[in-house]
Design a protein around this motif. Structure first.
Motif, mmCIF file in Angstrom:
data_model
loop_
_atom_site.group_PDB
_atom_site.id
_atom_site.type_symbol
_atom_site.label_atom_id
_atom_site.label_comp_id
_atom_site.label_asym_id
_atom_site.label_seq_id
_atom_site.Cartn_x
_atom_site.Cartn_y
_atom_site.Cartn_z
ATOM 1 N N UNK A 86 -8.868 -12.073 1.036
ATOM 2 C CA UNK A 86 -8.106 -11.598 2.204
ATOM 3 C C UNK A 86 -7.601 -10.160 2.072
ATOM 4 N N UNK A 87 -7.923 -9.495 0.963
ATOM 5 C CA UNK A 87 -7.530 -8.084 0.814
ATOM 6 C C UNK A 87 -8.705 -7.185 1.224
ATOM 7 N N UNK A 88 -8.394 -5.968 1.659
ATOM 8 C CA UNK A 88 -9.459 -5.071 2.130
ATOM 9 C C UNK A 88 -10.637 -4.969 1.156
ATOM 10 N N UNK B 142 0.858 -1.178 0.000
ATOM 11 C CA UNK B 142 0.000 0.000 0.000
ATOM 12 C C UNK B 142 0.908 1.245 0.000
ATOM 13 N N UNK B 143 0.339 2.383 -0.438
ATOM 14 C CA UNK B 143 1.171 3.604 -0.560
ATOM 15 C C UNK B 143 1.588 4.191 0.790
ATOM 16 N N UNK C 38 -10.300 2.920 -1.570
ATOM 17 C CA UNK C 38 -9.227 3.761 -2.113
ATOM 18 C C UNK C 38 -9.664 4.455 -3.403
ATOM 19 N N UNK C 39 -10.842 5.044 -3.353
ATOM 20 C CA UNK C 39 -11.430 5.585 -4.589
ATOM 21 C C UNK C 39 -10.633 6.754 -5.161
ATOM 22 N N UNK C 40 -10.157 7.626 -4.286
ATOM 23 C CA UNK C 40 -9.395 8.778 -4.794
ATOM 24 C C UNK C 40 -8.094 8.324 -5.433
ATOM 25 N N UNK D 230 -3.794 -1.547 -7.800
ATOM 26 C CA UNK D 230 -4.225 -0.208 -7.387
ATOM 27 C C UNK D 230 -5.314 -0.215 -6.305
ATOM 28 N N UNK D 231 -5.243 -1.201 -5.404
ATOM 29 C CA UNK D 231 -6.028 -1.137 -4.171
ATOM 30 C C UNK D 231 -7.541 -1.340 -4.372
ATOM 31 N N UNK D 232 -8.308 -1.021 -3.333
ATOM 32 C CA UNK D 232 -9.722 -1.391 -3.281
ATOM 33 C C UNK D 232 -10.664 -0.312 -3.823
ATOM 34 N N UNK D 233 -11.580 -0.687 -4.728
ATOM 35 C CA UNK D 233 -12.576 0.286 -5.216
ATOM 36 C C UNK D 233 -13.558 0.745 -4.134
#
Ligand code: AAT
Length: 279
Positions: free
Chosen positions: A224-226, A160-161, A197-199, A191-194
């Motif tokens: 198992x990911x957010x 994650x960033x 992590x929308x922005x 690129x993470x979770x819709x």
């Protein structure tokens, strides 16, 4: 009475997941992060960095296949491939399934992730022993800058960033990737979770579509990911993954990705499509 031990990841300040666990197999503080390997009852061994799930024995195939095959299959002839992050070796394992691949470079900042994965995740990290693999323990940003016009496919398998991965979600890095790619080159980044992590997804999609002629967003289900729904952003200098014919797709041994799914991937749920600015 049996003692029950539970692992909790606070995925946002207000939400998390829990897993019933057995033994902790490994714990250390590396130069970059805390690193744990724990046994979970539901998903097998779990690799945890700074308290966040990176991979588990049972669902790793989804993430590793989906970060790899969409881009690899879209490229007409991938010979030189770079994986940034991904010290567990899962993406490298998938990359090596293509006979065209001559060099698969793993650029991981934390050498301890590689060593610990070799010890506890042999089915994931085993591919790192292949003679086509070169391992570089360094910052992906520096590696990109030092290799202009060098790679056919670049896959960003980053944390994650936070900490050393912050720069891996910023526009200058994507510009560097564009320059490190040869003509027809393709990049894909996790690129993470819709949901959560929308922005970030919106910004990364905009940056990649400003740099590459073609940008595409797709998702996969990773329990198992957010939030369980994960996004990937692709940038291409050449082919568009949407316009491939089924006969262009290679028959690769997989459990999640496949030719039918490839075409369905770009039909996004509306709340995800919205993030591309086209919804
Ligand atoms: N294969 C799935 C596991 C990961 S690991 C991501 C790796 O990126 C970590 O090992 C970390 O050390 C490495 N990394 C972080 N920053 C850099 C950098 N600047 N250069 C090279 N490597 C880096 C990813 C899971 C993602 C999703 C989790 N929810």
């Amino acid at each position: 009475m049996d003692m029950e031990l539970w692992y909790t990841e606070k995925q946002t300040p207000d939400f998390g997941i829990q897993a019933k666990i057995g033994r902790t197999l490994h714990h250390e503080q590396t130069e970059y992060q805390s690193l744990d390997v724990i046994e979970t009852k539901q998903f097998g061994r779990m690799l945890v960095l700074d308290g966040m799930v990176m991979t588990t024995d049972q669902d790793e195939f989804v993430y590793h296949e989906m970060l790899t095959h969409v881009g690899m299959n879209t490229h007409p002839n991938p010979k030189r491939v770079l994986v940034i992050g991904g010290g567990d070796g899962g993406v490298i394992r998938e990359v090596l399934k293509y006979p065209s691949v001559e060099h698969a470079v793993l650029c991981e900042i934390d050498g301890r992730v590689i060593e610990v994965s070799k010890e506890y995740f042999p089915k994931i990290a085993g591919a790192l022993e292949d003679s086509r693999v070169k391992i570089r323990v360094e910052d992906g940003i520096k590696h990109i800058e030092a290799h202009p016009n060098h790679y056919d496919v670049i896959l960003v398998d980053s944390t994650e960033p936070v900490g050393p991965a912050v720069g891996l979600f910023q526009k200058p890095f994507y510009q560097g990737i564009f320059e490190a790619l040869r003509p027809e080159g393709i990049m894909v980044a996790q690129t993470e979770s819709p949901w959560f992590n929308r922005d970030l997804i919106r910004r990364v999609y905009r940056d990649i579509s400003n740099i590459f002629p073609i940008a595409r967003l797709y998702t996969a289900s990773i329990p198992t990911y957010p939030s369980g729904l994960w996004s990937f952003t692709l940038g291409s200098k050449g082919r568009d993954p949407i316009s491939l014919r089924e006969e262009d797709l290679q028959a690769i041994h997989t459990k999640y990705y496949g030719p039918t799914l490839h075409h369905a991937l770009f039909r996004l749920p509306k709340f995800v499509e919205e993030l591309t600015g086209k919804g």
